[in-house]
Design an enzyme around this catalytic site. Structure first.
Site, PDB file in Angstrom:
ATOM      1  N   GLU A 176       0.822  -1.222   0.000  1.00 59.86           N
ATOM      2  CA  GLU A 176       0.000   0.000   0.000  1.00 59.86           C
ATOM      3  C   GLU A 176       0.851   1.265   0.000  1.00 59.86           C
ATOM      4  O   GLU A 176       1.265   1.738   1.050  1.00 59.86           O
ATOM      5  CB  GLU A 176      -0.940   0.014   1.217  1.00 59.86           C
ATOM      6  CG  GLU A 176      -1.805   1.276   1.261  1.00 59.86           C
ATOM      7  CD  GLU A 176      -2.782   1.335   2.433  1.00 59.86           C
ATOM      8  OE1 GLU A 176      -2.753   0.434   3.290  1.00 59.86           O
ATOM      9  OE2 GLU A 176      -3.567   2.288   2.479  1.00 59.86           O
ATOM     10  N   LYS A 218      -2.490  -2.046  -3.168  1.00 57.04           N
ATOM     11  CA  LYS A 218      -3.538  -1.178  -2.587  1.00 57.04           C
ATOM     12  C   LYS A 218      -3.142   0.281  -2.812  1.00 57.04           C
ATOM     13  O   LYS A 218      -2.458   0.882  -1.982  1.00 57.04           O
ATOM     14  CB  LYS A 218      -3.707  -1.486  -1.098  1.00 57.04           C
ATOM     15  CG  LYS A 218      -4.705  -0.586  -0.382  1.00 57.04           C
ATOM     16  CD  LYS A 218      -5.125  -1.164   0.947  1.00 57.04           C
ATOM     17  CE  LYS A 218      -5.999  -0.201   1.729  1.00 57.04           C
ATOM     18  NZ  LYS A 218      -6.659  -0.804   2.870  1.00 57.04           N
TER      19      LYS A 218
HETATM   20  P1  13P Z   1      -9.401   4.214   4.062  1.00 51.81           P
HETATM   21  O1  13P Z   1     -10.261   3.414   3.128  1.00 51.81           O
HETATM   22  O2  13P Z   1     -10.175   4.869   5.167  1.00 51.81           O
HETATM   23  O3  13P Z   1      -8.475   5.148   3.329  1.00 51.81           O
HETATM   24  O4  13P Z   1      -8.451   3.186   4.806  1.00 51.81           O
HETATM   25  C1  13P Z   1      -7.869   2.179   4.087  1.00 51.81           C
HETATM   26  C2  13P Z   1      -6.621   1.751   4.746  1.00 51.81           C
HETATM   27  O5  13P Z   1      -6.483   0.606   5.110  1.00 51.81           O
HETATM   28  C3  13P Z   1      -5.561   2.745   4.949  1.00 51.81           C
HETATM   29  O6  13P Z   1      -4.375   2.093   5.293  1.00 51.81           O
END
Ligand code: 13P
Length: 339
Positions: A176, A218
């Site tokens: 991510e 992600k």
């Molecule tokens: P949000 O969908 O609230 O952005 O959170 C996703 C997430 O896991 C951030 O690390």
């Protein structure tokens, strides 16, 4: 490394009609969310709230749940581990393994995600507690003169080391790199920074010998800053996001599961739907939302036992809407019918 098994899990996480629930907020973040609804942030309240989500019908559209360290160790009121309840709902338990962000020395305003020290040992323990996948979030902020390439590269290198360790321990890494929506920048600037970030992340993953077939990306969507005077249409966000992904993400990656990042619930759903209608690409495209799945049930619950059913209905609705969006089958009318 059993790549076939990693690939099987990664594909299950992004199966059509399903997506990931990010329920890995730290106690500090839950405190902020609970303050909004007037709920005290105790361990029991955090447990009760998450249990209501994991026991709801909405889990039919949830392929996996990202847990926080506390949650993967918690038991429901009846003594069943919460991770087991997730499995019983036909979903995969996962775990956030980064330790959050710290200021990046010598780079004012920029941050680096920590948590590599001792990570292998923690992965072994989490695997034993039932985790099938992990998450590590890198944060890239857009500002005047930032992000620097050094910040992007340092964060990408950490993501790659994390991902390689996960695969070595039989866990699928969610990679991510989040380019934040904060600021006044326009959508073009978000595109540029997202492109540079993703190119760098995939270069580092390659150097670290991470098997792309056994991971899930992600990313953020390509959007203007929240304070930008020029906001973008659903189709513009979908087109630009797909374009940057096609330029940066190899076809060997099974799936892309977006974060919501502060978008409204409906924007997060509509934009995901639009991308899937446009004929996505070589990978599956779905959601891995926290706020865009949980804002509605949190409001409905407000910490009261008598509101549990209403909160479950609100969660089930958002999970179903995003499940449809993951197949390009959502429409705004479906939201009205539920209202
Ligand atoms: P949000 O969908 O609230 O952005 O959170 C996703 C997430 O896991 C951030 O690390």
């Amino acid at each position: 490394m059993d790549l076939a098994e990693l690939n099987r899990v990664a594909n299950a996480m992004v199966a059509p009609g399903r997506g990931v629930l990010a329920a890995d907020e730290s106690a500090g973040t839950v405190k902020k969310r609970f303050e909004v609804i007037g709920v005290e942030c105790t361990e029991e309240n955090r447990r009760d709230y998450r249990e209501l989500l994991f026991r709801s019908r909405g889990m039919a559209n949830i392929s996996g749940v990202i847990l926080f360290d506390e949650t993967i160790r918690q038991k429901a009121k009846d003594g069943t581990p919460l991770a087991r309840i997730i499995e019983q709902a036909g979903s995969l338990p996962g775990i956030k393994v980064d330790k959050g962000v710290k200021p990046l020395p010598c780079f004012p305003g920029e941050v680096i995600t920590e948590g590599l020290d001792g990570l292998r040992e923690r992965l072994v323990e989490y695997h034993g507690l039932g985790a099938k996948f992990c998450k590590w979030r890198a944060v890239i902020d857009i500002g005047p003169g930032t992000p620097t390439y050094y910040c992007i590269r340092a964060n990408a290198a950490a993501l790659a080391r994390y991902a390689a360790l996960c695969q070595d321990e039989g866990l699928v890494p969610i990679v991510e790199p989040e380019v934040l929506m904060d600021g006044e920048h326009d959508i073009g600037r978000c595109f540029e920074v997202t492109e540079k970030t993703l190119k760098t992340v995939f270069q580092e993953l390659y150097l670290a010998r991470v098997a792309l077939e056994g991971m899930v990306l992600k990313p953020n969507m390509v959007v203007p800053g929240k304070k930008s005077p020029k906001q973008a249409s659903v189709s513009e966000v979908a087109e630009r996001t797909l374009r940057v992904l096609k330029e940066c993400v190899p076809a060997a990656v099974p799936g892309i599961a977006f974060l919501s990042g502060g978008q409204s619930d409906i924007d997060a759903t509509a934009r995901l739907d639009a991308m899937n209608r446009m004929g996505a690409g070589p990978w599956k495209i779905t959601f891995s939302y926290s706020r865009a799945l949980q804002a509605a049930p949190q409001k409905a619950w407000s910490g009261k036992v008598e509101n549990v059913a209403a909160a479950q209905t609100a969660f089930t609705h958002r999970a179903a809407m995003n499940g449809l969006a993951s197949m390009g089958k959502w429409s705004a009318d479906l939201e009205k019918k539920a209202a």
